[in-house]
Motif scaffolding. Structure first.
Motif, short mmCIF file in Angstrom:
data_model
loop_
_atom_site.label_atom_id
_atom_site.label_comp_id
_atom_site.label_asym_id
_atom_site.label_seq_id
_atom_site.Cartn_x
_atom_site.Cartn_y
_atom_site.Cartn_z
N GLY A 127 54.78 -38.32 -28.33
CA GLY A 127 55.60 -39.11 -27.37
C GLY A 127 56.97 -39.80 -28.07
N PRO A 128 57.23 -40.92 -27.61
CA PRO A 128 58.15 -41.85 -27.97
C PRO A 128 58.12 -42.29 -29.56
CG PRO A 128 57.09 -42.78 -26.22
CD PRO A 128 56.46 -41.41 -26.31
N GLN A 129 57.07 -42.10 -29.99
CA GLN A 129 56.79 -42.26 -31.52
C GLN A 129 57.90 -41.39 -32.35
OE1 GLN A 129 52.93 -41.44 -32.29
NE2 GLN A 129 52.03 -43.40 -31.34
N ALA A 130 57.83 -40.17 -31.85
CA ALA A 130 58.83 -39.38 -32.67
C ALA A 130 60.11 -39.55 -32.31
CB ALA A 130 58.31 -38.01 -32.24
N ALA A 131 60.58 -40.37 -31.46
CA ALA A 131 61.98 -40.28 -31.22
C ALA A 131 63.00 -40.82 -32.26
CB ALA A 131 62.27 -41.17 -29.65
N PRO A 132 62.57 -41.72 -32.98
CA PRO A 132 63.40 -41.94 -34.16
C PRO A 132 63.80 -40.88 -35.17
CG PRO A 132 61.99 -43.80 -33.93
CD PRO A 132 61.52 -42.64 -32.95
N LEU A 133 62.85 -39.98 -35.55
CA LEU A 133 62.59 -38.94 -36.54
C LEU A 133 63.59 -37.93 -35.85
CD1 LEU A 133 62.28 -37.65 -39.00
CD2 LEU A 133 59.85 -37.05 -37.84
N GLN A 134 63.16 -37.66 -34.37
CA GLN A 134 64.16 -36.47 -33.64
C GLN A 134 65.42 -36.74 -33.66
OE1 GLN A 134 62.86 -33.77 -32.84
NE2 GLN A 134 60.68 -34.13 -32.60
N ARG A 135 65.87 -38.02 -33.37
CA ARG A 135 67.30 -38.51 -33.59
C ARG A 135 67.90 -38.11 -34.88
NH1 ARG A 135 65.62 -39.09 -29.05
NH2 ARG A 135 65.67 -36.90 -29.34
N THR A 136 66.96 -38.52 -36.14
CA THR A 136 67.54 -38.10 -37.45
C THR A 136 67.71 -36.78 -37.70
OG1 THR A 136 66.36 -40.14 -38.03
CG2 THR A 136 67.03 -38.62 -39.74
N ILE A 137 66.95 -35.93 -37.07
CA ILE A 137 66.94 -34.48 -37.48
C ILE A 137 68.52 -33.99 -36.59
CG2 ILE A 137 65.98 -32.23 -36.84
CD1 ILE A 137 63.30 -33.57 -37.09
N GLU A 138 68.56 -34.55 -35.35
CA GLU A 138 69.79 -34.13 -34.44
C GLU A 138 70.98 -34.57 -35.41
OE1 GLU A 138 67.07 -34.75 -30.65
OE2 GLU A 138 69.02 -36.16 -30.99
N ALA A 139 71.04 -35.72 -35.78
CA ALA A 139 72.23 -36.31 -36.78
C ALA A 139 72.35 -35.50 -37.91
CB ALA A 139 71.95 -37.87 -36.70
N ILE A 140 71.50 -35.03 -38.53
CA ILE A 140 71.50 -34.41 -39.75
C ILE A 140 72.07 -32.87 -39.51
CG2 ILE A 140 70.25 -33.17 -41.73
CD1 ILE A 140 68.34 -35.77 -41.58
N VAL A 141 71.68 -32.45 -38.51
CA VAL A 141 72.00 -30.88 -38.16
C VAL A 141 73.60 -31.35 -37.67
CG1 VAL A 141 71.86 -29.09 -36.47
CG2 VAL A 141 70.01 -30.05 -37.56
N MET A 142 73.93 -32.13 -37.02
CA MET A 142 75.29 -32.05 -36.34
C MET A 142 76.10 -32.32 -37.40
SD MET A 142 74.77 -30.88 -33.48
CE MET A 142 76.45 -30.71 -32.93
N SER A 143 75.74 -33.16 -38.35
CA SER A 143 76.78 -33.82 -39.54
C SER A 143 76.87 -32.62 -40.51
CB SER A 143 76.27 -35.09 -40.18
OG SER A 143 75.07 -34.99 -40.73
N SER A 144 75.77 -31.70 -40.49
CA SER A 144 76.05 -30.69 -41.48
C SER A 144 76.89 -29.42 -40.95
CB SER A 144 74.67 -30.14 -41.93
OG SER A 144 74.13 -29.44 -40.79
N ILE A 145 77.37 -29.61 -39.84
CA ILE A 145 78.19 -28.37 -39.36
C ILE A 145 79.79 -28.41 -40.04
CG2 ILE A 145 79.53 -27.52 -37.22
CD1 ILE A 145 76.89 -28.30 -35.75
N ILE A 146 80.09 -27.36 -40.72
CA ILE A 146 81.21 -27.38 -41.30
C ILE A 146 82.45 -26.41 -40.58
CG2 ILE A 146 82.50 -26.50 -43.30
CD1 ILE A 146 79.91 -26.95 -44.91
N ARG A 147 83.41 -26.88 -40.00
CA ARG A 147 84.45 -26.49 -39.16
C ARG A 147 85.59 -25.91 -39.99
NH1 ARG A 147 82.20 -30.14 -36.59
NH2 ARG A 147 81.14 -29.91 -34.34
N GLN A 148 85.78 -24.61 -39.97
CA GLN A 148 86.88 -24.01 -40.57
C GLN A 148 88.34 -24.03 -39.90
OE1 GLN A 148 86.37 -20.89 -42.95
NE2 GLN A 148 84.17 -21.43 -43.25
#
Length: 186
Positions: A165-186
């Motif tokens: 449950g909510p215990q995972a929220a900080p880690l989930q938000r971190t995973i989302e941020a890492i993925v979104m910040s790793s997108i390279i646009r051409q």
């Protein structure tokens, strides 16, 4: 046919989701993540009740195939499973201006998300506390098995976190941020 047979015949088999079932397949028990520490694993074939809203056990690979089908407007490997219009309805705000009472398992404030026909939809990322863009949709399974489809980037994010449950929220938000910040646009 029962729900298990229907899903195997119409969805899991054709999508190649060979490790997904109601309960953990016997060969996968050694690497299965229980809902919570100390809880027994339900074993596929021993489960007698099949719910349309809970009870499936899967792997990251299988979950990725399912999410990929949704990200591709209901199509996967040349086969159409859902009409694009159906996916759009499932992934669009269906509750209008209503504010949910909160959805703690996702760890997101209710004012930043809405419900589609089967998925949580990001409507105001800053309020939801996520780097996912507007229109991203997904779901959180028991024990925080989660997927997101990010339509505008044509990607999916699948994670299985060993927290409840909510215990995972900080880690989930971190995973989302890492993925979104790793997108390279051409």
């Amino acid at each position: 046919m029962n729900l298990r047979q229907f899903l195997q015949q119409r969805l899991f088999g054709p999508l190649g989701m060979n490790d997904t079932d109601f309960g953990v397949k016997p060969g996968l028990t050694a690497r299965a993540l229980p809902y919570a520490p100390g809880l027994p694993l339900p074993i596929a074939g021993e489960v007698k009740g099949f719910s349309g809203s809970a009870g499936l056990w899967t792997t990251v690979g299988d979950y990725s195939r399912f999410a990929g089908m949704l990200a591709n407007n209901g199509s996967f490997n040349g086969r159409q499973y859902l009409k694009p219009e159906t996916v759009k309805l499932m992934a669009s705000n269906q509750i209008g201006p209503l504010v949910m009472g909160g959805y703690p398992p996702m760890g997101m404030p209710a004012e930043g998300v809405k419900f589609g026909l089967g998925f949580l939809v990001v409507t105001i990322p800053d309020v939801a506390g996520t780097r996912l863009p507007v229109g991203s949709f997904g779901w959180d399974g028991g024990g925080t098995r989660r997927f997101w489809v990010v339509p505008q980037e044509h990607i999916v994010i699948v994670s299985m976190v060993p927290l409840i449950g909510p215990q995972a929220a900080p880690l989930q938000r971190t995973i989302e941020a890492i993925v979104m910040s790793s997108i390279i646009r051409q």
